[in-house]
Design a protein around this motif. Structure first.
Motif, PDB file in Angstrom:
ATOM      1  N   SER A 197      31.738 -18.454 -64.616  1.00  0.00           N
ATOM      2  CA  SER A 197      30.802 -17.826 -63.618  1.00  0.00           C
ATOM      3  C   SER A 197      29.486 -17.992 -64.336  1.00  0.00           C
ATOM      4  O   SER A 197      28.505 -18.423 -63.551  1.00  0.00           O
ATOM      5  N   ILE A 198      29.356 -18.192 -65.588  1.00  0.00           N
ATOM      6  CA  ILE A 198      27.859 -18.285 -66.137  1.00  0.00           C
ATOM      7  C   ILE A 198      27.666 -19.887 -65.919  1.00  0.00           C
ATOM      8  O   ILE A 198      26.380 -19.871 -65.711  1.00  0.00           O
ATOM      9  N   ASP A 199      28.648 -20.717 -65.964  1.00  0.00           N
ATOM     10  CA  ASP A 199      28.372 -21.955 -66.045  1.00  0.00           C
ATOM     11  C   ASP A 199      27.822 -22.441 -64.363  1.00  0.00           C
ATOM     12  O   ASP A 199      26.917 -23.195 -64.057  1.00  0.00           O
ATOM     13  N   LEU A 200      28.488 -21.640 -63.520  1.00  0.00           N
ATOM     14  CA  LEU A 200      28.103 -21.685 -62.211  1.00  0.00           C
ATOM     15  C   LEU A 200      26.573 -21.247 -61.896  1.00  0.00           C
ATOM     16  O   LEU A 200      26.098 -21.947 -61.069  1.00  0.00           O
ATOM     17  N   GLU A 201      26.264 -20.107 -62.588  1.00  0.00           N
ATOM     18  CA  GLU A 201      25.097 -19.615 -62.401  1.00  0.00           C
ATOM     19  C   GLU A 201      23.907 -20.683 -62.816  1.00  0.00           C
ATOM     20  O   GLU A 201      22.778 -20.926 -62.374  1.00  0.00           O
ATOM     21  N   ASN A 225      19.982 -25.034 -62.099  1.00  0.00           N
ATOM     22  CA  ASN A 225      19.634 -26.341 -62.161  1.00  0.00           C
ATOM     23  C   ASN A 225      19.487 -27.093 -60.914  1.00  0.00           C
ATOM     24  O   ASN A 225      18.479 -27.791 -60.653  1.00  0.00           O
ATOM     25  N   LEU A 226      20.487 -26.644 -59.766  1.00  0.00           N
ATOM     26  CA  LEU A 226      20.266 -27.136 -58.494  1.00  0.00           C
ATOM     27  C   LEU A 226      18.810 -26.552 -57.892  1.00  0.00           C
ATOM     28  O   LEU A 226      17.986 -27.434 -57.330  1.00  0.00           O
ATOM     29  N   ARG A 227      18.464 -25.444 -58.382  1.00  0.00           N
ATOM     30  CA  ARG A 227      17.144 -25.037 -57.686  1.00  0.00           C
ATOM     31  C   ARG A 227      15.987 -25.695 -58.416  1.00  0.00           C
ATOM     32  O   ARG A 227      14.911 -25.903 -57.734  1.00  0.00           O
ATOM     33  N   ILE A 228      16.320 -25.910 -59.639  1.00  0.00           N
ATOM     34  CA  ILE A 228      15.150 -26.663 -60.306  1.00  0.00           C
ATOM     35  C   ILE A 228      14.999 -28.169 -59.753  1.00  0.00           C
ATOM     36  O   ILE A 228      13.958 -28.771 -59.462  1.00  0.00           O
ATOM     37  N   ALA A 229      16.328 -28.884 -59.511  1.00  0.00           N
ATOM     38  CA  ALA A 229      16.210 -30.209 -59.264  1.00  0.00           C
ATOM     39  C   ALA A 229      15.822 -30.022 -57.779  1.00  0.00           C
ATOM     40  O   ALA A 229      14.760 -31.035 -57.257  1.00  0.00           O
ATOM     41  N   ALA A 252      14.112 -38.285 -58.093  1.00  0.00           N
ATOM     42  CA  ALA A 252      14.499 -36.832 -58.276  1.00  0.00           C
ATOM     43  C   ALA A 252      15.869 -36.614 -57.300  1.00  0.00           C
ATOM     44  O   ALA A 252      16.454 -35.525 -57.155  1.00  0.00           O
ATOM     45  N   ARG A 253      15.700 -37.354 -56.058  1.00  0.00           N
ATOM     46  CA  ARG A 253      16.895 -37.085 -55.078  1.00  0.00           C
ATOM     47  C   ARG A 253      18.211 -37.280 -55.847  1.00  0.00           C
ATOM     48  O   ARG A 253      19.068 -36.791 -55.536  1.00  0.00           O
ATOM     49  N   VAL A 254      18.199 -38.284 -56.765  1.00  0.00           N
ATOM     50  CA  VAL A 254      19.561 -38.709 -57.266  1.00  0.00           C
ATOM     51  C   VAL A 254      19.971 -37.468 -58.324  1.00  0.00           C
ATOM     52  O   VAL A 254      21.040 -36.924 -58.314  1.00  0.00           O
ATOM     53  N   LYS A 255      18.590 -36.882 -58.836  1.00  0.00           N
ATOM     54  CA  LYS A 255      19.248 -35.899 -59.941  1.00  0.00           C
ATOM     55  C   LYS A 255      19.497 -34.597 -59.215  1.00  0.00           C
ATOM     56  O   LYS A 255      20.513 -33.862 -59.607  1.00  0.00           O
ATOM     57  N   LEU A 256      18.925 -34.642 -57.941  1.00  0.00           N
ATOM     58  CA  LEU A 256      19.310 -33.279 -57.083  1.00  0.00           C
ATOM     59  C   LEU A 256      20.838 -33.369 -56.529  1.00  0.00           C
ATOM     60  O   LEU A 256      21.340 -32.582 -56.706  1.00  0.00           O
ATOM     61  N   GLN A 257      21.234 -34.525 -56.295  1.00  0.00           N
ATOM     62  CA  GLN A 257      22.620 -34.931 -55.904  1.00  0.00           C
ATOM     63  C   GLN A 257      23.451 -34.734 -56.890  1.00  0.00           C
ATOM     64  O   GLN A 257      24.638 -33.992 -56.826  1.00  0.00           O
ATOM     65  N   GLU A 258      23.048 -34.999 -58.164  1.00  0.00           N
ATOM     66  CA  GLU A 258      23.978 -34.976 -59.290  1.00  0.00           C
ATOM     67  C   GLU A 258      24.217 -33.284 -59.644  1.00  0.00           C
ATOM     68  O   GLU A 258      25.251 -32.938 -59.720  1.00  0.00           O
ATOM     69  N   THR A 259      22.902 -32.621 -59.709  1.00  0.00           N
ATOM     70  CA  THR A 259      23.112 -31.116 -59.872  1.00  0.00           C
ATOM     71  C   THR A 259      23.856 -30.465 -58.810  1.00  0.00           C
ATOM     72  O   THR A 259      24.792 -29.612 -59.151  1.00  0.00           O
ATOM     73  N   GLU A 260      23.804 -30.992 -57.582  1.00  0.00           N
ATOM     74  CA  GLU A 260      24.564 -30.349 -56.508  1.00  0.00           C
ATOM     75  C   GLU A 260      26.164 -30.669 -56.872  1.00  0.00           C
ATOM     76  O   GLU A 260      27.120 -29.622 -56.724  1.00  0.00           O
ATOM     77  N   ALA A 261      26.371 -31.798 -57.009  1.00  0.00           N
ATOM     78  CA  ALA A 261      27.685 -32.059 -57.435  1.00  0.00           C
ATOM     79  C   ALA A 261      28.390 -31.392 -58.474  1.00  0.00           C
ATOM     80  O   ALA A 261      29.353 -30.683 -58.655  1.00  0.00           O
ATOM     81  N   LYS A 262      27.544 -31.052 -59.831  1.00  0.00           N
ATOM     82  CA  LYS A 262      28.045 -30.208 -60.746  1.00  0.00           C
ATOM     83  C   LYS A 262      28.049 -28.729 -60.557  1.00  0.00           C
ATOM     84  O   LYS A 262      28.899 -27.960 -60.983  1.00  0.00           O
ATOM     85  N   ARG A 263      27.239 -28.405 -59.405  1.00  0.00           N
ATOM     86  CA  ARG A 263      27.356 -26.938 -58.970  1.00  0.00           C
ATOM     87  C   ARG A 263      28.858 -26.647 -58.296  1.00  0.00           C
ATOM     88  O   ARG A 263      29.514 -25.856 -58.397  1.00  0.00           O
ATOM     89  N   ILE A 264      28.921 -27.860 -57.579  1.00  0.00           N
ATOM     90  CA  ILE A 264      30.430 -27.824 -56.474  1.00  0.00           C
ATOM     91  C   ILE A 264      31.221 -27.985 -57.637  1.00  0.00           C
ATOM     92  O   ILE A 264      32.580 -27.092 -57.295  1.00  0.00           O
TER      93      ILE A 264
END
Length: 449
Positions: free
Chosen positions: A172-176, A181-185, A209-221
């Motif tokens: 849960s902490i990692d998800l938060e 990170n997703l919001r920052i990206a 920045a788009r690539v970083k956003l996509q990577e962060t989204e993948a990590k969140r999922i």
């Protein structure tokens, strides 16, 4: 002289001058008779004032003072047949002497080794009891082991649940963090795109920045998937706990069921052991009843069952016995009208049948052949003969009773009452009055006290 003729000779001739006439006409013939009557009258009148002891007479018989000393018959508590006699009528026996031997007539007791066989059955059942007791102990050990194992397994499962819950918290902490990170990206991407539109930055930075956003989204999922997997592990751990509880509850229930079955069999076997113990005791006692013995020292009176092989039922009389040493007593019967005059401790004179006696009922001190007795008990209910039974024992202050009298012989009794003159007793007898009613001196003094 004979006065046969009508002519009276004694009137014409004077006979007084003759000697024979003097002897005949002048003699007093009734002089001695008158003297006898006068003396008898004087003596009789004086005798009327002599003391006379009132008494109540009765007929009875000799018996014994206590019931256990009276003649009795010996019965057999079991049915059987006569096998052998060891005594004859009139023989003297001691307590415990064998009188006869009997045999069983019931088929279930014919086996001579019945006691031993029953004892063997009892031992076998006792071993079965021990076996069931061991099985009960084994089941107790098994139940204890299962309970310990269940406790450890449950602790292990609880620990696993706790670990899974900690993993859920970490995920849960990692998800938060991934969401942050997703919001920052997203913010960086939006800023880079805005700068690119304004011409302040290069397209490469926007693409980075788009690539970083996509990577962060993948990590969140991915982190959300891990969180769901951790929660699933927690649920599986809880299901495992429930499964362990049900599994060990079933195992412990089965063990307890087997324990209770063993206990039931144990109790049933113990009941059978007790029954077999009772049978062994009964058979042993029954074997002892095959010999009829004397209950006390005495004499064999009558053989009521004779012969060899004759059968009889339980409770039937077999032989009569008379005790050797008895405390003799006399039972006598008095009329109901005389019952209030009889008290415990009163003195009584007894005349036994077969012993010569000269009895003066009113003067017991001059009677010969009578013996002293004392009232022991007075029956409270009337006897079938319409009289009340009174029991007498020998008077310790008088001479002892004859040693040769036997129980059952007749006796004549006289209960001594008040002392009255003879004229009063004659007057009472003529009028049919009862003797004087009185209370013993001891009772009167006790009442006064």
């Amino acid at each position: 002289m004979l006065n046969i003729s009508r002519n009276a000779l004694n009137k014409e001739v004077d006979l007084s001058k003759f000697k024979s006439a003097k002897l005949v006409f002048n003699k007093d013939y009734y002089k001695l008779w008158r003297r006898f009557l006068a003396g008898f009258t004087i003596v009789g009148f004086i005798a009327l004032f002599l003391p006379w002891t009132q008494n109540i007479s009765g007929r009875g018989k000799v018996t014994t003072l206590t019931p256990d000393q009276r003649p009795q018959t010996i019965q057999s508590p079991i049915p059987g047949s006569i096998q052998q006699w060891f005594v004859r009528e009139g023989d003297e026996v001691k307590k415990g002497d064998t009188i006869m031997k009997i045999a069983e007539i019931k088929s279930e007791y014919f086996d001579p080794n019945l006691v031993q066989r029953t004892q063997n059955q009892r031992d076998a059942k006792a071993f079965a009891v021990e076996s069931y007791a061991g099985k009960v102990k084994a089941q107790d050990v098994r139940i204890s082991a299962l309970s310990s194992e269940r406790r450890l397994k449950l602790e292990q499962a609880q620990n696993k649940i706790y670990q899974s819950q900690l993993k859920v918290q970490a995920d849960s902490i990692d998800l938060e963090a991934a969401k942050t990170n997703l919001r920052i990206a997203q913010t960086k991407y939006d800023r880079a795109e805005s700068l690119f539109k304004d011409g302040f930055t290069a397209l490469k930075r926007v693409e980075d920045a788009r690539v970083k956003l996509q990577e962060t989204e993948a990590k969140r999922i991915s982190q959300e998937a891990k969180l769901l997997a951790s929660k699933n592990v927690v649920l599986n751990a809880k299901i495992e706990v429930s499964k362990l509880k049900a599994e060990y509850a079933d195992k412990i229930s089965k063990a307890q069921s087997e324990k209770f079955s063993a206990q039931s069999n144990q109790f049933d076997s113990e009941a059978q052991v007790q029954k077999l113990d009772s049978d062994v005791s009964n058979y042993s006692i029954r074997n002892g009843l095959l010999y009829i013995t004397a209950p006390y020292d005495g004499f064999i009176n009558t053989a009521l069952r004779g012969g060899i092989g004759q059968t009889f039922k339980e409770g039937e009389e077999l032989v009569g016995i008379i005790p050797t040493n008895v405390d003799l007593a006399v039972e006598t019967f008095v009329e109901p009208i005389d019952l209030p005059l009889i008290h415990k401790g009163e003195k009584v004179r007894v005349q036994f049948d077969g012993w010569p006696a000269i009895v003066f009922s009113g003067w017991p001190n001059v009677s010969y052949g009578t013996y002293g007795a004392e009232v022991v008990a007075v029956e409270r209910f009337i006897s079938p003969n319409g009289k009340f039974r009174v029991l007498l024992k020998p008077d310790s202050e008088d001479h002892p009773w004859p040693k040769d009298i036997r129980a059952g012989s007749g006796a004549f009794t006289m209960a001594l009452l008040d002392d009255v003159p003879i004229w009063f007793e004659l007057w009472r007898q003529l009028n049919g009055f009862p003797p004087n009613y009185y209370q013993p001196i001891e009772n009167t003094d006790a009442k006064k006290k």
